[in-house]
Design a protein around this motif. Structure first.
Motif, mmCIF file in Angstrom:
data_model
loop_
_atom_site.group_PDB
_atom_site.id
_atom_site.type_symbol
_atom_site.label_atom_id
_atom_site.label_comp_id
_atom_site.label_asym_id
_atom_site.label_seq_id
_atom_site.Cartn_x
_atom_site.Cartn_y
_atom_site.Cartn_z
ATOM 1 N N ALA A 1 0.814 -1.221 0.000
ATOM 2 C CA ALA A 1 0.000 0.000 0.000
ATOM 3 C C ALA A 1 0.844 1.266 0.000
ATOM 4 O O ALA A 1 0.321 2.366 -0.201
ATOM 5 C CB ALA A 1 -0.945 0.001 1.197
ATOM 6 N N GLU A 2 2.150 1.115 0.221
ATOM 7 C CA GLU A 2 3.028 2.286 0.185
ATOM 8 C C GLU A 2 3.233 2.803 -1.233
ATOM 9 O O GLU A 2 3.621 3.954 -1.432
ATOM 10 C CB GLU A 2 4.375 1.946 0.826
ATOM 11 C CG GLU A 2 4.283 1.708 2.331
ATOM 12 C CD GLU A 2 5.599 1.262 2.930
ATOM 13 O OE1 GLU A 2 6.570 1.106 2.161
ATOM 14 O OE2 GLU A 2 5.657 1.066 4.161
ATOM 15 N N GLU B 1 -4.039 -11.081 -1.702
ATOM 16 C CA GLU B 1 -5.340 -10.639 -1.177
ATOM 17 C C GLU B 1 -5.476 -10.955 0.313
ATOM 18 O O GLU B 1 -6.050 -10.167 1.077
ATOM 19 C CB GLU B 1 -6.490 -11.321 -1.936
ATOM 20 C CG GLU B 1 -6.561 -10.987 -3.409
ATOM 21 C CD GLU B 1 -5.856 -11.994 -4.282
ATOM 22 O OE1 GLU B 1 -6.218 -12.122 -5.458
ATOM 23 O OE2 GLU B 1 -4.921 -12.668 -3.787
ATOM 24 N N ILE B 2 -4.944 -12.110 0.726
ATOM 25 C CA ILE B 2 -5.038 -12.498 2.134
ATOM 26 C C ILE B 2 -4.181 -11.561 2.989
ATOM 27 O O ILE B 2 -4.571 -11.167 4.091
ATOM 28 C CB ILE B 2 -4.606 -13.971 2.327
ATOM 29 C CG1 ILE B 2 -5.410 -14.891 1.387
ATOM 30 C CG2 ILE B 2 -4.791 -14.391 3.779
ATOM 31 C CD1 ILE B 2 -6.903 -14.780 1.512
ATOM 32 N N TYR B 3 -3.033 -11.185 2.465
ATOM 33 C CA TYR B 3 -2.170 -10.216 3.158
ATOM 34 C C TYR B 3 -2.932 -8.908 3.379
ATOM 35 O O TYR B 3 -2.947 -8.362 4.487
ATOM 36 C CB TYR B 3 -0.908 -9.975 2.336
ATOM 37 C CG TYR B 3 -0.008 -8.890 2.895
ATOM 38 C CD1 TYR B 3 1.039 -9.204 3.756
ATOM 39 C CD2 TYR B 3 -0.204 -7.542 2.564
ATOM 40 C CE1 TYR B 3 1.858 -8.203 4.280
ATOM 41 C CE2 TYR B 3 0.601 -6.546 3.078
ATOM 42 C CZ TYR B 3 1.631 -6.882 3.933
ATOM 43 O OH TYR B 3 2.432 -5.891 4.454
ATOM 44 N N SER C 1 -14.212 -4.439 -2.733
ATOM 45 C CA SER C 1 -14.992 -5.566 -3.263
ATOM 46 C C SER C 1 -15.398 -6.512 -2.140
ATOM 47 O O SER C 1 -16.523 -7.028 -2.109
ATOM 48 C CB SER C 1 -14.181 -6.334 -4.314
ATOM 49 O OG SER C 1 -13.921 -5.534 -5.448
ATOM 50 N N PHE C 2 -14.480 -6.740 -1.209
ATOM 51 C CA PHE C 2 -14.763 -7.616 -0.073
ATOM 52 C C PHE C 2 -15.900 -7.045 0.773
ATOM 53 O O PHE C 2 -16.799 -7.775 1.212
ATOM 54 C CB PHE C 2 -13.494 -7.782 0.765
ATOM 55 C CG PHE C 2 -13.570 -8.876 1.796
ATOM 56 C CD1 PHE C 2 -13.589 -10.211 1.416
ATOM 57 C CD2 PHE C 2 -13.593 -8.588 3.149
ATOM 58 C CE1 PHE C 2 -13.643 -11.239 2.353
ATOM 59 C CE2 PHE C 2 -13.654 -9.596 4.104
ATOM 60 C CZ PHE C 2 -13.673 -10.926 3.702
ATOM 61 N N LYS C 3 -15.895 -5.738 0.956
ATOM 62 C CA LYS C 3 -16.958 -5.089 1.734
ATOM 63 C C LYS C 3 -18.311 -5.238 1.048
ATOM 64 O O LYS C 3 -19.336 -5.440 1.709
ATOM 65 C CB LYS C 3 -16.614 -3.616 1.945
ATOM 66 C CG LYS C 3 -15.520 -3.394 2.969
ATOM 67 C CD LYS C 3 -14.950 -1.989 2.938
ATOM 68 C CE LYS C 3 -15.908 -0.973 3.465
ATOM 69 N NZ LYS C 3 -15.250 0.355 3.616
ATOM 70 N N LYS C 4 -18.337 -5.157 -0.277
ATOM 71 C CA LYS C 4 -19.602 -5.350 -1.005
ATOM 72 C C LYS C 4 -20.149 -6.757 -0.760
ATOM 73 O O LYS C 4 -21.367 -6.963 -0.672
ATOM 74 C CB LYS C 4 -19.400 -5.097 -2.498
ATOM 75 C CG LYS C 4 -19.300 -3.639 -2.884
ATOM 76 C CD LYS C 4 -19.219 -3.474 -4.386
ATOM 77 C CE LYS C 4 -19.348 -2.004 -4.803
ATOM 78 N NZ LYS C 4 -18.222 -1.173 -4.351
ATOM 79 N N ASN D 1 -4.098 2.014 -5.050
ATOM 80 C CA ASN D 1 -5.348 2.398 -5.717
ATOM 81 C C ASN D 1 -5.911 1.295 -6.609
ATOM 82 O O ASN D 1 -7.130 1.183 -6.762
ATOM 83 C CB ASN D 1 -5.144 3.662 -6.542
ATOM 84 C CG ASN D 1 -4.852 4.874 -5.678
ATOM 85 O OD1 ASN D 1 -5.260 4.934 -4.524
ATOM 86 N ND2 ASN D 1 -4.136 5.841 -6.232
ATOM 87 N N ASN D 2 -5.038 0.500 -7.207
ATOM 88 C CA ASN D 2 -5.483 -0.464 -8.220
ATOM 89 C C ASN D 2 -5.458 -1.913 -7.761
ATOM 90 O O ASN D 2 -5.856 -2.799 -8.505
ATOM 91 C CB ASN D 2 -4.631 -0.316 -9.479
ATOM 92 C CG ASN D 2 -4.828 1.026 -10.147
ATOM 93 O OD1 ASN D 2 -5.869 1.283 -10.744
ATOM 94 N ND2 ASN D 2 -3.826 1.906 -10.031
ATOM 95 N N PHE D 3 -4.993 -2.141 -6.528
ATOM 96 C CA PHE D 3 -5.048 -3.496 -5.974
ATOM 97 C C PHE D 3 -5.599 -3.494 -4.553
ATOM 98 O O PHE D 3 -6.681 -4.014 -4.302
ATOM 99 C CB PHE D 3 -3.678 -4.181 -6.005
ATOM 100 C CG PHE D 3 -3.690 -5.516 -5.314
ATOM 101 C CD1 PHE D 3 -4.375 -6.593 -5.864
ATOM 102 C CD2 PHE D 3 -3.052 -5.701 -4.093
ATOM 103 C CE1 PHE D 3 -4.430 -7.831 -5.214
ATOM 104 C CE2 PHE D 3 -3.086 -6.927 -3.438
ATOM 105 C CZ PHE D 3 -3.769 -7.987 -4.001
ATOM 106 N N CYS D 4 -4.869 -2.890 -3.623
ATOM 107 C CA CYS D 4 -5.258 -2.957 -2.203
ATOM 108 C C CYS D 4 -6.668 -2.429 -1.963
ATOM 109 O O CYS D 4 -7.510 -3.113 -1.355
ATOM 110 C CB CYS D 4 -4.257 -2.189 -1.345
ATOM 111 S SG CYS D 4 -2.551 -2.776 -1.475
ATOM 112 N N SER D 5 -6.947 -1.225 -2.447
ATOM 113 C CA SER D 5 -8.270 -0.626 -2.229
ATOM 114 C C SER D 5 -9.362 -1.402 -2.950
ATOM 115 O O SER D 5 -10.487 -1.532 -2.448
ATOM 116 C CB SER D 5 -8.272 0.834 -2.702
ATOM 117 O OG SER D 5 -7.401 1.611 -1.910
ATOM 118 N N VAL D 6 -9.030 -1.944 -4.120
ATOM 119 C CA VAL D 6 -10.011 -2.728 -4.888
ATOM 120 C C VAL D 6 -10.391 -3.990 -4.126
ATOM 121 O O VAL D 6 -11.576 -4.351 -4.019
ATOM 122 C CB VAL D 6 -9.445 -3.079 -6.286
ATOM 123 C CG1 VAL D 6 -10.381 -4.042 -7.016
ATOM 124 C CG2 VAL D 6 -9.237 -1.819 -7.116
#
Length: 343
Positions: free
Chosen positions: A40-41, A104-106, A56-59, A47-52
């Motif tokens: 995330a640093e 993703e698990i990280y 998506s998981f929250k949805k 923006n294009n992996f961590c936040s996605v």
């Protein structure tokens, strides 16, 4: 015992994020984690992996799922295959333990506290990993070489072990080793070799151990696999599958079942709507009515009773037109099951 509702894994990318951009960010995230850095640093990766992944998981959580698979936006084969290719350059099919992980698990582990506090509960996570035989078919072919297959089994086992989270905020409730080609490919491995391979992959403790199949014809050869708890197959789009799996067969083997009760075969759904003159269907039209999903659940639960410990949609949401329609499918599936939870 209530039947838990979960999803198989794949989910559409959000609008504005293309597959190429996401894949690049995924690969950079993996490289950063290997080097001991926080992905995330990097602003692009954030923006294009961590936040996605988190959004998506929250949805999925909002839909009401009991157990939520990480959002599988990246190729399931490449998730493991990329690491295998690195190992092959060193002359092995066995991925080093510290490299056998899912980015993703990280990310979800890093965000677990915030997610748990936002939703007021401990997050129940499901992890799906393409299995040793599926990976072998993709990388080697249909002729079985036991020593090579053993390497793939060890690799999948390491990915599984590194996906087990259990703290006050998040718990890996289930790990599914997906083998969609079993029962439908020309793989030359004997049932005994398949059993031995899967038992090595399932050599871990903690989460419920599942296997996801597309074809119920492969189930009989898996009943003797030690460590395997739950057999899973498609039912909504392939109703004949349920005919091949009697309850007494599960009882004799002491196995549980997961049955897919909502259709996800989007191309066929679109074709059926087109035949009715609906050329630009809305999400409401693409997703089956709750009553239709409920009927399948009632039938399957009536057949398997307490042996049916998990349910949810069939697999394949990654190809759906947008996240809104996919989330609506999850929501309707949850409502269909919860309305009959005392069955």
């Amino acid at each position: 015992m209530d039947t838990l509702v979960e999803d198989i894994g794949s989910f559409p990318l959000p609008q504005g994020i293309g597959k190429e951009v996401y894949s690049k960010a995924y690969e950079l995230a993996r490289e950063a984690i290997i080097k001991g850095k926080n992905p995330a640093e990097d602003e692009f990766v954030k923006n294009n992996f961590c936040s996605v992944v988190v959004d998506s998981f929250k949805k999925k959580i909002v839909s009401g799922l009991d157990v939520v698979n990480f959002p599988q936006h990246y190729s399931g084969i490449k998730q493991v295959g990329d690491a295998v290719h690195d190992a092959m350059e060193k002359g092995s099919f066995v991925v080093d333990q510290e490299r056998a992980f899912l980015p993703e698990i990280y990310v979800l582990n890093q965000e677990a506290k915030r997610l748990s506090e936002e939703f007021g509960k401990k997050i129940q996570l499901r992890v799906s990993i393409f299995g040793p035989i599926e990976q072998y078919l993709a990388e080697v072919g249909t002729t079985a070489f036991p020593d090579v297959l053993d390497g793939f089994a060890q690799t999948i086992n390491r990915f599984a072990k590194n996906s087990i989270l259990n703290n006050k905020y998040i718990e890996t409730k289930a790990i599914s080793i997906d083998e969609p080609s079993l029962g439908h490919s020309s793989f030359s491995g004997t049932p005994e070799l398949i059993r031995e391979t899967l038992e090595k992959a399932y050599d871990f403790q903690g989460p419920t151990k599942q296997i996801h199949l597309h074809f119920a014809s492969g189930i009989r050869d898996l009943l003797s696999v030690k460590g395997l708890d739950v057999l899973s197959f498609e039912y909504a789009a392939s109703p004949k599958n349920i005919e091949s799996v009697p309850k007494n067969m599960l009882e004799q083997a002491d196995k549980q079942i997961r049955v897919g009760i909502a259709r996800t075969d989007i191309d066929a759904i679109w074709a059926e709507l087109y035949e009715k003159g609906i050329t630009k269907p809305t999400a409401e039209q693409v997703v089956e009515p709750i009553e239709t999903i409920k009927k399948r659940y009632v039938f399957a639960k009536g057949k398997y009773g307490e042996r049916m410990t998990f349910t949810g949609p069939d697999c394949g949401l990654g190809g759906w037109p947008n996240q809104e329609s996919a989330a609506l499918l999850l929501e309707r599936t949850v409502k269909a099951v919860k309305a009959n939870s005392k069955l």
